[in-house]
Design an enzyme around this catalytic site. Structure first.
Site, mmCIF file in Angstrom:
data_model
loop_
_atom_site.group_PDB
_atom_site.id
_atom_site.type_symbol
_atom_site.label_atom_id
_atom_site.label_comp_id
_atom_site.label_asym_id
_atom_site.label_seq_id
_atom_site.Cartn_x
_atom_site.Cartn_y
_atom_site.Cartn_z
ATOM 1 N N HIS A 11 7.280 -27.843 6.056
ATOM 2 C CA HIS A 11 7.129 -26.409 6.283
ATOM 3 C C HIS A 11 7.466 -25.673 4.991
ATOM 4 O O HIS A 11 8.523 -25.929 4.411
ATOM 5 C CB HIS A 11 8.086 -25.938 7.377
ATOM 6 C CG HIS A 11 7.954 -26.692 8.653
ATOM 7 N ND1 HIS A 11 8.686 -27.828 8.929
ATOM 8 C CD2 HIS A 11 7.169 -26.481 9.734
ATOM 9 C CE1 HIS A 11 8.345 -28.283 10.135
ATOM 10 N NE2 HIS A 11 7.436 -27.482 10.635
ATOM 11 N N HIS A 49 3.654 -21.687 13.819
ATOM 12 C CA HIS A 49 4.310 -21.516 12.532
ATOM 13 C C HIS A 49 3.535 -22.228 11.426
ATOM 14 O O HIS A 49 2.648 -23.033 11.693
ATOM 15 C CB HIS A 49 5.771 -21.984 12.580
ATOM 16 C CG HIS A 49 5.958 -23.404 12.984
ATOM 17 N ND1 HIS A 49 5.940 -23.822 14.296
ATOM 18 C CD2 HIS A 49 6.176 -24.518 12.248
ATOM 19 C CE1 HIS A 49 6.138 -25.130 14.348
ATOM 20 N NE2 HIS A 49 6.268 -25.581 13.116
ATOM 21 N N GLU A 55 4.687 -29.431 18.896
ATOM 22 C CA GLU A 55 4.352 -29.024 17.533
ATOM 23 C C GLU A 55 3.206 -28.031 17.674
ATOM 24 O O GLU A 55 2.250 -28.276 18.411
ATOM 25 C CB GLU A 55 3.904 -30.218 16.688
ATOM 26 C CG GLU A 55 5.024 -31.109 16.224
ATOM 27 C CD GLU A 55 5.872 -30.513 15.097
ATOM 28 O OE1 GLU A 55 5.662 -29.329 14.718
ATOM 29 O OE2 GLU A 55 6.741 -31.221 14.602
ATOM 30 N N TRP A 99 -1.372 -35.535 14.863
ATOM 31 C CA TRP A 99 -1.933 -34.749 13.768
ATOM 32 C C TRP A 99 -2.565 -35.640 12.711
ATOM 33 O O TRP A 99 -3.623 -35.326 12.184
ATOM 34 C CB TRP A 99 -0.877 -33.816 13.151
ATOM 35 C CG TRP A 99 0.299 -34.510 12.526
ATOM 36 C CD1 TRP A 99 0.398 -34.961 11.239
ATOM 37 C CD2 TRP A 99 1.529 -34.841 13.162
ATOM 38 N NE1 TRP A 99 1.627 -35.561 11.042
ATOM 39 C CE2 TRP A 99 2.349 -35.499 12.201
ATOM 40 C CE3 TRP A 99 2.044 -34.641 14.447
ATOM 41 C CZ2 TRP A 99 3.626 -35.954 12.484
ATOM 42 C CZ3 TRP A 99 3.320 -35.095 14.722
ATOM 43 C CH2 TRP A 99 4.093 -35.742 13.760
ATOM 44 N N GLU A 159 11.525 -36.082 0.620
ATOM 45 C CA GLU A 159 11.209 -37.064 1.650
ATOM 46 C C GLU A 159 10.889 -38.440 1.080
ATOM 47 O O GLU A 159 11.317 -39.456 1.622
ATOM 48 C CB GLU A 159 10.026 -36.541 2.471
ATOM 49 C CG GLU A 159 9.769 -37.273 3.757
ATOM 50 C CD GLU A 159 8.775 -36.529 4.639
ATOM 51 O OE1 GLU A 159 8.008 -37.232 5.325
ATOM 52 O OE2 GLU A 159 8.758 -35.286 4.657
ATOM 53 N N TYR A 179 -3.199 -27.343 14.763
ATOM 54 C CA TYR A 179 -3.090 -28.239 15.912
ATOM 55 C C TYR A 179 -1.889 -27.872 16.776
ATOM 56 O O TYR A 179 -0.971 -27.173 16.345
ATOM 57 C CB TYR A 179 -2.982 -29.700 15.470
ATOM 58 C CG TYR A 179 -1.602 -30.093 14.977
ATOM 59 C CD1 TYR A 179 -0.720 -30.777 15.800
ATOM 60 C CD2 TYR A 179 -1.188 -29.763 13.697
ATOM 61 C CE1 TYR A 179 0.552 -31.116 15.356
ATOM 62 C CE2 TYR A 179 0.064 -30.114 13.243
ATOM 63 C CZ TYR A 179 0.935 -30.781 14.077
ATOM 64 O OH TYR A 179 2.195 -31.114 13.644
ATOM 65 N N HIS A 204 11.585 -25.990 17.218
ATOM 66 C CA HIS A 204 10.777 -26.999 17.905
ATOM 67 C C HIS A 204 11.369 -27.284 19.284
ATOM 68 O O HIS A 204 12.372 -27.980 19.423
ATOM 69 C CB HIS A 204 10.685 -28.271 17.067
ATOM 70 C CG HIS A 204 9.947 -28.065 15.789
ATOM 71 N ND1 HIS A 204 10.575 -27.789 14.604
ATOM 72 C CD2 HIS A 204 8.615 -28.076 15.518
ATOM 73 C CE1 HIS A 204 9.663 -27.639 13.653
ATOM 74 N NE2 HIS A 204 8.475 -27.808 14.179
ATOM 75 N N CYS A 218 4.771 -34.460 5.570
ATOM 76 C CA CYS A 218 4.493 -33.177 6.200
ATOM 77 C C CYS A 218 5.717 -32.301 5.985
ATOM 78 O O CYS A 218 6.784 -32.792 5.652
ATOM 79 C CB CYS A 218 4.260 -33.324 7.697
ATOM 80 S SG CYS A 218 2.852 -34.331 8.143
ATOM 81 N N GLU A 238 1.211 -25.693 14.935
ATOM 82 C CA GLU A 238 1.214 -25.366 13.522
ATOM 83 C C GLU A 238 -0.160 -25.010 12.964
ATOM 84 O O GLU A 238 -1.163 -25.611 13.340
ATOM 85 C CB GLU A 238 1.745 -26.559 12.713
ATOM 86 C CG GLU A 238 3.163 -26.941 13.064
ATOM 87 C CD GLU A 238 3.676 -28.155 12.316
ATOM 88 O OE1 GLU A 238 4.906 -28.261 12.202
ATOM 89 O OE2 GLU A 238 2.869 -28.981 11.864
#
Length: 192
Positions: free
Chosen positions: A83, A46, A128, A175, A101, A118, A39, A81, A130
């Site tokens: 990955h 990604h 960002e 987002w 989280e 986005y 980032h 959110c 993604e």
């Protein structure tokens, strides 16, 4: 990887480097990069995911990003959110991140916006970028958020979130604003 990013390597006591999956415009995997370094002002496209969590009364969970976050610190956003790791199925990644989280478990995980994508730039200049399928789920049990991820959280009625996103959009991650509007358009007034 087996989706255990962030857990100590067996036998070494060291945390492996979390990887993100780099993708082409059509979503095909191109390779991986270290999450801690990917980032930047020129973040490559990604794979990611986003999840809106509801309680059994239909309220939606909002979280405020920890002040220590690299991007959008202190900004309100959806529940979680993240990955997926290399080879990790998206559903498994959502459940993993919910535990890491939010310290919780989810049920009724549903893909609502499978092709959401986005690109957004934080005030610091970090981008960002993604392909970010959006899920909904229902909370099972209690929350125990990680302090380095979540500064605070609140449960709100969907109509309250509609009004807040329309009235004070700068309070929310870019987002989350767009995902919420698309989610509402896709599902109507009924939520999980």
């Amino acid at each position: 990887m087996d989706g255990g990013q962030g857990a100590a390597d067996a036998g070494t006591g060291q945390n492996p480097v979390e990887q993100v999956v780099l993708v082409s415009d059509d979503g095909a995997a191109l390779g991986t990069a270290d999450k801690a370094t990917v980032h930047t002002a020129e973040t490559p496209l990604h794979q990611a995911f986003s999840c809106f969590v509801f309680d059994t009364a239909g309220r939606v969970l909002l979280t405020r990003r920890a002040l220590s976050k690299k991007t959008w610190p202190g900004v309100w956003t959806n529940a979680l959110c993240g990955h997926p790791g290399p080879g990790e199925p998206l559903a498994a990644a959502v459940h993993r991140r919910a535990a890491e989280e939010l310290g919780c478990r989810l049920r009724d995980l549903t893909t609502v916006l499978p092709a959401y994508r986005y690109r957004a730039t934080d005030a610091s200049g970090v981008v960002e970028n993604e392909i970010c399928p959006v899920f909904t789920a229902v909370l099972t049990g209690d929350l125990d958020p990680a302090a380095d991820e979540v500064a605070e959280y609140d449960w709100v009625e969907p109509e309250q979130l509609d009004a807040a996103v329309a009235g004070v959009p700068f309070m929310f991650s870019p987002w989350m604003q767009e995902e919420w509007q698309l989610l509402r358009a896709a599902t109507g007034p009924q939520q999980p």
